[in-house]
Design a protein around this motif. Structure first.
Motif, PDB file in Angstrom:
ATOM      1  N   HIS A   1       0.801  -0.841   0.336  1.00 42.67           N
ATOM      2  CA  HIS A   1      -0.416   0.142  -0.338  1.00 42.67           C
ATOM      3  C   HIS A   1       0.757   1.084   0.019  1.00 42.67           C
ATOM      4  CE1 HIS A   1      -2.205   3.211   1.412  1.00 42.67           C
ATOM      5  NE2 HIS A   1      -3.673   2.157   1.371  1.00 42.67           N
ATOM      6  N   LEU A   2       0.891   1.849  -1.083  1.00 44.42           N
ATOM      7  CA  LEU A   2       1.393   3.628  -0.970  1.00 44.42           C
ATOM      8  C   LEU A   2       0.950   4.531  -0.798  1.00 44.42           C
ATOM      9  CD1 LEU A   2       3.045   1.766  -4.865  1.00 44.42           C
ATOM     10  CD2 LEU A   2       4.149   1.254  -2.763  1.00 44.42           C
ATOM     11  N   ASN A   3       1.641   5.782   0.106  1.00 45.73           N
ATOM     12  CA  ASN A   3       1.066   6.719  -0.008  1.00 45.73           C
ATOM     13  C   ASN A   3       1.621   7.759  -0.461  1.00 45.73           C
ATOM     14  OD1 ASN A   3       0.100   4.673   2.548  1.00 45.73           O
ATOM     15  ND2 ASN A   3       1.201   4.868   4.387  1.00 45.73           N
ATOM     16  N   PHE A   4       0.688   8.425  -1.168  1.00 45.06           N
ATOM     17  CA  PHE A   4       1.304  10.141  -1.730  1.00 45.06           C
ATOM     18  C   PHE A   4       0.867  11.318  -0.837  1.00 45.06           C
ATOM     19  CE2 PHE A   4       1.405   5.241  -4.734  1.00 45.06           C
ATOM     20  CZ  PHE A   4       2.995   6.506  -4.997  1.00 45.06           C
ATOM     21  N   ASP A   5       1.195  12.444  -2.114  1.00 47.03           N
ATOM     22  CA  ASP A   5       1.078  13.513  -1.023  1.00 47.03           C
ATOM     23  C   ASP A   5       0.463  14.489  -2.334  1.00 47.03           C
ATOM     24  OD1 ASP A   5      -0.142  15.964   0.179  1.00 47.03           O
ATOM     25  OD2 ASP A   5       2.331  16.268   0.606  1.00 47.03           O
ATOM     26  N   GLY A   6      -0.723  13.804  -2.884  1.00 50.12           N
ATOM     27  CA  GLY A   6      -0.998  14.217  -4.154  1.00 50.12           C
ATOM     28  C   GLY A   6      -0.948  13.506  -5.951  1.00 50.12           C
ATOM     29  N   ASP A   7      -0.094  12.350  -5.672  1.00 50.01           N
ATOM     30  CA  ASP A   7       0.922  11.399  -6.836  1.00 50.01           C
ATOM     31  C   ASP A   7       0.107  10.359  -7.190  1.00 50.01           C
ATOM     32  OD1 ASP A   7       1.763  13.593  -7.775  1.00 50.01           O
ATOM     33  OD2 ASP A   7       3.531  13.227  -6.804  1.00 50.01           O
ATOM     34  N   ALA A   8      -0.735   9.917  -6.239  1.00 51.70           N
ATOM     35  CA  ALA A   8      -1.779   8.437  -6.125  1.00 51.70           C
ATOM     36  C   ALA A   8      -2.086   8.466  -7.324  1.00 51.70           C
ATOM     37  CB  ALA A   8      -2.655   7.948  -4.623  1.00 51.70           C
ATOM     38  N   ARG A   9      -2.968   8.554  -8.134  1.00 50.29           N
ATOM     39  CA  ARG A   9      -4.157   8.717  -9.365  1.00 50.29           C
ATOM     40  C   ARG A   9      -2.847   8.685 -10.314  1.00 50.29           C
ATOM     41  NH1 ARG A   9      -9.263   9.307 -11.200  1.00 50.29           N
ATOM     42  NH2 ARG A   9      -9.713  10.494  -9.286  1.00 50.29           N
ATOM     43  N   ALA A  10      -2.272   9.817 -10.491  1.00 50.57           N
ATOM     44  CA  ALA A  10      -1.080   8.994 -11.568  1.00 50.57           C
ATOM     45  C   ALA A  10      -0.326   8.098 -11.411  1.00 50.57           C
ATOM     46  CB  ALA A  10       0.016  10.896 -11.717  1.00 50.57           C
ATOM     47  N   ALA A  11       0.192   7.771 -10.121  1.00 48.44           N
ATOM     48  CA  ALA A  11       0.927   6.611  -9.671  1.00 48.44           C
ATOM     49  C   ALA A  11       0.392   5.444 -10.165  1.00 48.44           C
ATOM     50  CB  ALA A  11       1.165   6.307  -9.044  1.00 48.44           C
ATOM     51  N   LEU A  12      -1.051   4.969 -10.065  1.00 49.88           N
ATOM     52  CA  LEU A  12      -2.585   4.127 -10.270  1.00 49.88           C
ATOM     53  C   LEU A  12      -2.373   4.019 -11.527  1.00 49.88           C
ATOM     54  CD1 LEU A  12      -4.559   4.681  -6.960  1.00 49.88           C
ATOM     55  CD2 LEU A  12      -2.996   2.209  -7.942  1.00 49.88           C
ATOM     56  N   ASP A  13      -2.513   5.147 -12.389  1.00 53.64           N
ATOM     57  CA  ASP A  13      -2.317   4.699 -13.391  1.00 53.64           C
ATOM     58  C   ASP A  13      -1.076   5.178 -14.894  1.00 53.64           C
ATOM     59  OD1 ASP A  13      -5.066   5.988 -13.588  1.00 53.64           O
ATOM     60  OD2 ASP A  13      -4.136   8.200 -14.493  1.00 53.64           O
ATOM     61  N   PHE A  14      -0.305   4.658 -14.009  1.00 56.15           N
ATOM     62  CA  PHE A  14       0.929   4.153 -14.943  1.00 56.15           C
ATOM     63  C   PHE A  14       1.108   2.755 -15.106  1.00 56.15           C
ATOM     64  CE2 PHE A  14       5.603   3.604 -13.342  1.00 56.15           C
ATOM     65  CZ  PHE A  14       5.877   3.793 -14.952  1.00 56.15           C
ATOM     66  N   TYR A  15       1.231   2.668 -12.670  1.00 58.71           N
ATOM     67  CA  TYR A  15       1.363   0.998 -12.170  1.00 58.71           C
ATOM     68  C   TYR A  15       0.404  -0.373 -13.155  1.00 58.71           C
ATOM     69  CZ  TYR A  15       3.880   3.322  -9.024  1.00 58.71           C
ATOM     70  OH  TYR A  15       5.386   3.571  -8.537  1.00 58.71           O
ATOM     71  N   GLY A  16      -1.147   0.869 -13.449  1.00 57.40           N
ATOM     72  CA  GLY A  16      -2.251   0.321 -14.685  1.00 57.40           C
ATOM     73  C   GLY A  16      -1.388  -0.177 -15.744  1.00 57.40           C
ATOM     74  N   GLN A  17      -0.740   0.333 -16.391  1.00 60.69           N
ATOM     75  CA  GLN A  17      -0.476   0.527 -17.629  1.00 60.69           C
ATOM     76  C   GLN A  17       0.626  -0.567 -18.195  1.00 60.69           C
ATOM     77  OE1 GLN A  17       0.967   4.513 -19.065  1.00 60.69           O
ATOM     78  NE2 GLN A  17      -0.827   5.106 -19.199  1.00 60.69           N
TER      79      GLN A  17
END
Length: 138
Positions: free
Chosen positions: A8-24
């Motif tokens: 479970h990764l914690n972010f400060d505003g980048d969670a959506r971008a990170a999840l989109d990247f990992y999804g790709q």
């Protein structure tokens, strides 16, 4: 009883971008719930921040992420954890490595190691350090 563990990764505003990247990278559609969607918009400055997010593949890979809320300190620290992805074949590992290492800082180039036919380590553009290797045979 089945028991699993999920990074479970914690972010400060980048969670959506990170999840989109990992999804790709892993070929899965991210699931994203914002603070606004969860009726918790008062917990953050931006209600579109992620309160729950996950990427899960049919092969069993899963990673979760969210953006921390008001009053919760966020400090990614120095090497607080690594995420390890182990593939059954070198081709599969190479494909993951090639996608994951885009815009990353390569710590160890992908290649043979003492314990695996192929291994690499990189810190992605979100500050998460990943190991990618192949299950040792034998």
């Amino acid at each position: 009883m089945a028991l699993t563990t999920t990074t479970h990764l914690n972010f400060d505003g980048d969670a959506r971008a990170a999840l989109d990247f990992y999804g790709q990278v892993f070929g899965a559609e991210p699931v994203v719930v914002t603070y606004a969607m969860a009726h918790s918009a008062d917990q953050v400055d931006d209600p579109e921040r992620v309160i729950f997010g996950q990427v899960e593949t049919a092969a069993g890979f899963r990673v979760m992420a969210y953006d921390v809320q008001h009053g919760r300190a966020y400090d990614p620290g120095q090497h607080p954890f690594y995420v390890s992805v182990r593939a059954d074949s070198e081709d599969e590992a190479r494909g993951i490595w090639d996608r994951l290492s885009v815009e990353a800082t390569v710590v160890t180039p992908f290649g043979p190691s003492m314990w695996s036919p192929a291994y690499g380590m990189a810190t992605d553009r979100f500050g998460v350090t990943w190991f990618v290797d192949v299950t040792p045979q034998g």
